[in-house]
Design a protein around this motif. Structure first.
Motif, short mmCIF file in Angstrom:
data_model
loop_
_atom_site.label_atom_id
_atom_site.label_comp_id
_atom_site.label_asym_id
_atom_site.label_seq_id
_atom_site.Cartn_x
_atom_site.Cartn_y
_atom_site.Cartn_z
N ASN A 357 0.83 -1.20 0.00
CA ASN A 357 0.00 0.00 0.00
C ASN A 357 0.87 1.26 0.00
O ASN A 357 2.09 1.19 0.14
CB ASN A 357 -0.92 0.00 1.22
N LYS A 358 0.24 2.39 -0.15
CA LYS A 358 0.97 3.64 -0.19
C LYS A 358 1.69 3.88 1.13
O LYS A 358 1.11 3.71 2.21
CB LYS A 358 0.01 4.80 -0.47
N PHE A 359 2.95 4.26 1.05
CA PHE A 359 3.75 4.49 2.25
C PHE A 359 4.64 5.70 2.02
O PHE A 359 5.34 5.79 1.01
CB PHE A 359 4.62 3.27 2.57
N GLU A 360 4.57 6.64 2.93
CA GLU A 360 5.39 7.84 2.83
C GLU A 360 6.64 7.66 3.67
O GLU A 360 6.58 7.60 4.90
CB GLU A 360 4.60 9.06 3.30
N SER A 361 7.78 7.57 3.01
CA SER A 361 9.05 7.41 3.72
C SER A 361 9.40 8.69 4.47
O SER A 361 9.15 9.79 4.00
CB SER A 361 10.17 7.06 2.74
N LYS A 362 9.98 8.52 5.65
CA LYS A 362 10.38 9.65 6.46
C LYS A 362 11.91 9.73 6.54
O LYS A 362 12.60 8.74 6.33
CB LYS A 362 9.81 9.51 7.88
N ASP A 363 12.39 10.93 6.84
CA ASP A 363 13.83 11.10 7.09
C ASP A 363 14.07 10.60 8.51
O ASP A 363 14.04 11.35 9.48
CB ASP A 363 14.21 12.57 6.95
N ARG A 364 14.32 9.31 8.60
CA ARG A 364 14.26 8.62 9.89
C ARG A 364 15.64 8.25 10.40
O ARG A 364 16.57 8.03 9.63
CB ARG A 364 13.41 7.36 9.70
N PHE A 365 15.76 8.12 11.72
CA PHE A 365 17.01 7.69 12.35
C PHE A 365 16.73 6.55 13.31
O PHE A 365 15.71 6.54 14.00
CB PHE A 365 17.66 8.85 13.11
N LEU A 366 17.63 5.58 13.35
CA LEU A 366 17.57 4.49 14.33
C LEU A 366 18.83 4.55 15.18
O LEU A 366 19.93 4.75 14.67
CB LEU A 366 17.49 3.14 13.62
N PHE A 367 18.65 4.35 16.49
CA PHE A 367 19.76 4.52 17.44
C PHE A 367 20.15 3.19 18.06
O PHE A 367 19.30 2.37 18.39
CB PHE A 367 19.35 5.51 18.53
N ASN A 368 21.43 2.98 18.19
CA ASN A 368 21.98 1.81 18.87
C ASN A 368 22.87 2.28 20.02
O ASN A 368 23.66 3.22 19.85
CB ASN A 368 22.79 0.94 17.92
N HIS A 369 22.75 1.60 21.16
CA HIS A 369 23.49 2.03 22.34
C HIS A 369 23.84 0.82 23.20
O HIS A 369 23.01 -0.07 23.41
CB HIS A 369 22.63 3.01 23.16
N TRP A 370 25.05 0.82 23.71
CA TRP A 370 25.45 -0.17 24.71
C TRP A 370 26.80 0.21 25.29
O TRP A 370 27.69 0.68 24.59
CB TRP A 370 25.51 -1.57 24.13
N ASN A 371 26.92 0.00 26.61
CA ASN A 371 28.19 0.15 27.31
C ASN A 371 28.81 1.53 27.05
O ASN A 371 30.02 1.65 26.83
CB ASN A 371 29.17 -0.96 26.87
N GLY A 372 27.98 2.56 27.10
CA GLY A 372 28.47 3.92 26.93
C GLY A 372 28.72 4.34 25.50
O GLY A 372 29.18 5.46 25.25
N LYS A 373 28.44 3.47 24.54
CA LYS A 373 28.69 3.78 23.14
C LYS A 373 27.36 3.88 22.39
O LYS A 373 26.47 3.05 22.57
CB LYS A 373 29.57 2.72 22.50
N THR A 374 27.27 4.90 21.52
CA THR A 374 26.05 5.13 20.76
C THR A 374 26.39 5.36 19.30
O THR A 374 27.37 6.04 18.98
CB THR A 374 25.29 6.36 21.31
N SER A 375 25.59 4.81 18.41
CA SER A 375 25.70 5.12 16.99
C SER A 375 24.30 5.39 16.44
O SER A 375 23.30 4.99 17.06
CB SER A 375 26.37 3.98 16.21
#
Length: 414
Positions: A357-375
Motif C-alpha cells: 500500500n501507499k507508504f510515505e518514507s520519512k527522514d528517519r534515524f535508528l539509534f543503537n546504544h550499549w556500554n556507553g557507546k552510541t551510533s
C-alpha cells in the motif's frame, strides 16, 4: 437501467470504502509466530550467502515472504527483547543491563502480548525471557497466558535442564530448543481454532556450545569456505558449533512451519524470524564491522523475514531501515488492531510497505546504544560512536570515514 445504475453505485461505494481493495487483509485476526534466535549473526544463514551451513526452512520464510535488508536490533540480549516487546527504545523501558535487575522492563510498560490478549488472542512464550525473573516482571505478568523456559539471561545446560512452567519448577525433556518447539507444537494444536500469539525466543547459538550429535557430526569435520575477515583469529571449533546450533534452529523452524501447513493455517498465520544481536564470536558476517556488543553494523544488523501467505508478496525485499521497535506497531497495523500504551511507542507501523500500500518514507534515524557507546543510522549513513561517518549503501564494512567530506551531515547526525 435504474437497476444497472444501482449495481454500479454499490460497486463504487464498496471500492471507496476499501471493501474490494486488493491489498486489504482478509484475515482480521491471523495467528502470529515470532522466532527469536540468540547470538545468531546476520551471516549465519544460507539465505545470507553463507554456504558453510544449510538453513532451508528459515530461508523459505524469506522466499515466501518479505525481508528487510536493513533491519536493526540492539547489541545485546535484554535490550533487544525489551524493544521487541514494547516498541520502545530499551533505554526508556528501565532496561540498562543484562543481569542484577538491570534487565527488567518497568511495570508500567505495555507489551505486544498484553495488546493481543485484549484482542482475544491466546498468548504463549517458550524459551529465554531475559526481561525479569519474578512477578511483576515475569512473562505471566506481562501478557503471556503460558510460559515455559528460563527467565534469566544464561543457562548452563541445554540437555534436560531444570526449567519453569508458569512459575513452577520442572525438568526439561531433551535438547532445549527441541523441547521448546515441542511445547510450541502442542500450543498450536490446542489453539488451532482461535487466534494465538506464539513467541519462541530460542536460547541458541548462545553459549554453552551444546548441540545434539546429529547436528555436530555434520559440521565437525567440514571445511569452512566463509571465514571472518576480522583481525582476531577465528575459533573454528566455536564457529562450527554455532553453525550446528543454527542448523538445529532451522530444523525446529521447519517443525513449526510443517505443523502450520498440516493444519491449513498458513494463510492465517504471520511468521517472523530474526536474531537479538550480532554473532557472539568473529565469524563470517557479510564483512560487516563488529560483533555482539558492538554498535557497528555487524553487532546490530539482523536478518528479518516475515511471511503471511496470500497477503505479503513472495520474495519482497525492502531497503527501508527498520528495527525491533517497529515490530509491535507493524503487527498491530497488519491486524488492524488499535492500541493504547501509557508511553509513546518509538517504532513505526510499516504494514503498508509489507502489503504493497501507499507508504510515505520519512527522514528517519535508528539509534543503537550499549556500554556507553552510541551510533545512529539514517537511511544511507551511520555515524559511529567515535563520530566517524560511513555511507552504508557503499561501505557496509565501515572502512571509509567520510565525516571530513560531509561535516554538516556528520554534525546533523551527531
Amino acid at each position: 437501467m435504474a437497476k444497472n445504475l444501482l449495481v454500479i453505485f454499490i460497486i463504487i461505494l464498496n471500492v471507496s470504502c476499501g471493501k474490494l481493495s486488493r491489498n486489504e487483509p482478509t484475515v482480521k485476526k491471523p495467528n502470529i509466530i515470532l522466532f527469536l534466535a540468540d547470538d545468531q549473526g546476520w551471516g549465519d544463514l544460507s539465505s545470507s550467502g553463507n554456504n558453510n551451513l544449510s538453513t532451508p526452512n528459515i530461508d523459505a520464510l524469506k522466499t515466501n515472504g518479505a525481508t528487510f535488508n536493513n533491519f536493526y536490533v540492539q547489541p545485546v540480549c535484554s535490550p533487544t527483547r525489551a524493544e521487541i516487546l514494547t516498541g520502545r527504545y530499551f533505554t526508556r523501558t528501565g532496561v540498562y543491563e543484562t543481569s542484577s535487575g538491570g534487565e527488567r522492563i518497568n511495570m508500567n510498560e505495555t507489551t505486544i502480548a498484553e495488546i493481543l490478549k485484549k484482542a482475544d488472542y491466546h498468548t504463549a512464550a517458550f524459551g529465554k525471557w531475559h526481561n525479569g525473573m519474578q512477578p511483576p516482571y515475569h512473562p505471566n505478568s506481562k501478557g503471556f497466558d503460558e510460559y515455559y523456559g528460563f527467565a534469566s539471561g544464561h543457562w548452563g545446560n541445554y540437555f534436560s535442564p531444570m526449567l519453569e512452567h508458569n512459575g513452577a519448577l520442572v525438568k526439561g525433556n531433551g535438547f532445549l530448543v527441541d523441547d521448546l518447539t515441542d511445547k510450541g507444537l502442542e500450543f498450536i494444536e490446542n489453539n488451532k481454532a482461535k487466534p494465538f500469539f506464539l513467541y519462541l525466543p530460542y536460547n541458541t547459538p548462545h553459549s554453552p556450545m551444546q548441540v545434539p550429535d546429529e547436528f555436530w557430526n555434520k559440521m565437525k569435520n567440514k571445511s569452512l569456505n566463509f571465514l571472518s575477515d576480522a583481525n582476531d583469529d577465528e575459533d573454528l571449533q566455536f564457529t562450527k558449533a554455532a553453525l550446528a546450533m543454527v542448523e538445529n534452529i532451522d530444523y525446529n523452524v521447519g517443525r513449526i512451519t510443517d505443523k502450520i501447513k498440516k493444519l491449513n493455517l498458513e494463510d492465517k498465520t504471520i511468521i517472523i524470524y530474526l536474531s537479538d544481536n550480532g554473532p557472539n564470536t568473529y565469524r563470517w558476517n557479510g564483512n560487516m564491522k563488529g560483533k555482539k556488543g558492538s554498535v557497528d553494523e555487524g553487532g546490530v544488523r539482523t536478518p528479518f523475514y516475515i511471511q503471511w501467505t496470500k497477503h505479503i508478496p513472495k520474495g519482497l525485499e525492502l531497503n527501508e531501515i527498520a528495527g525491533g521497535i517497529d515490530i509491535l506497531p507493524t503487527l498491530c497495523g497488519l491486524l488492524s488492531i488499535p492500541y493504547s500504551t501509557e508511553f509513546p511507542v518509538d517504532g513505526e507501523d510499516l504494514s503498508a510497505l509489507l502489503l504493497g500500500n501507499k507508504f510515505e518514507s520519512k527522514d528517519r534515524f535508528l539509534f543503537n546504544h550499549w556500554n556507553g557507546k552510541t551510533s545512529v543510522r539514517s537511511q544511507k549513513y551511520r555515524l559511529d560512536n567515535e563520530n566517524r561517518l560511513y555511507d552504508i549503501t557503499l561501505d557496509r564494512a565501515q572502512k571509509n570515514d567520510i565525516s571530513n567530506e560531509y561535516p554538516n551531515l556528520a554534525n546533523k547526525l551527531l
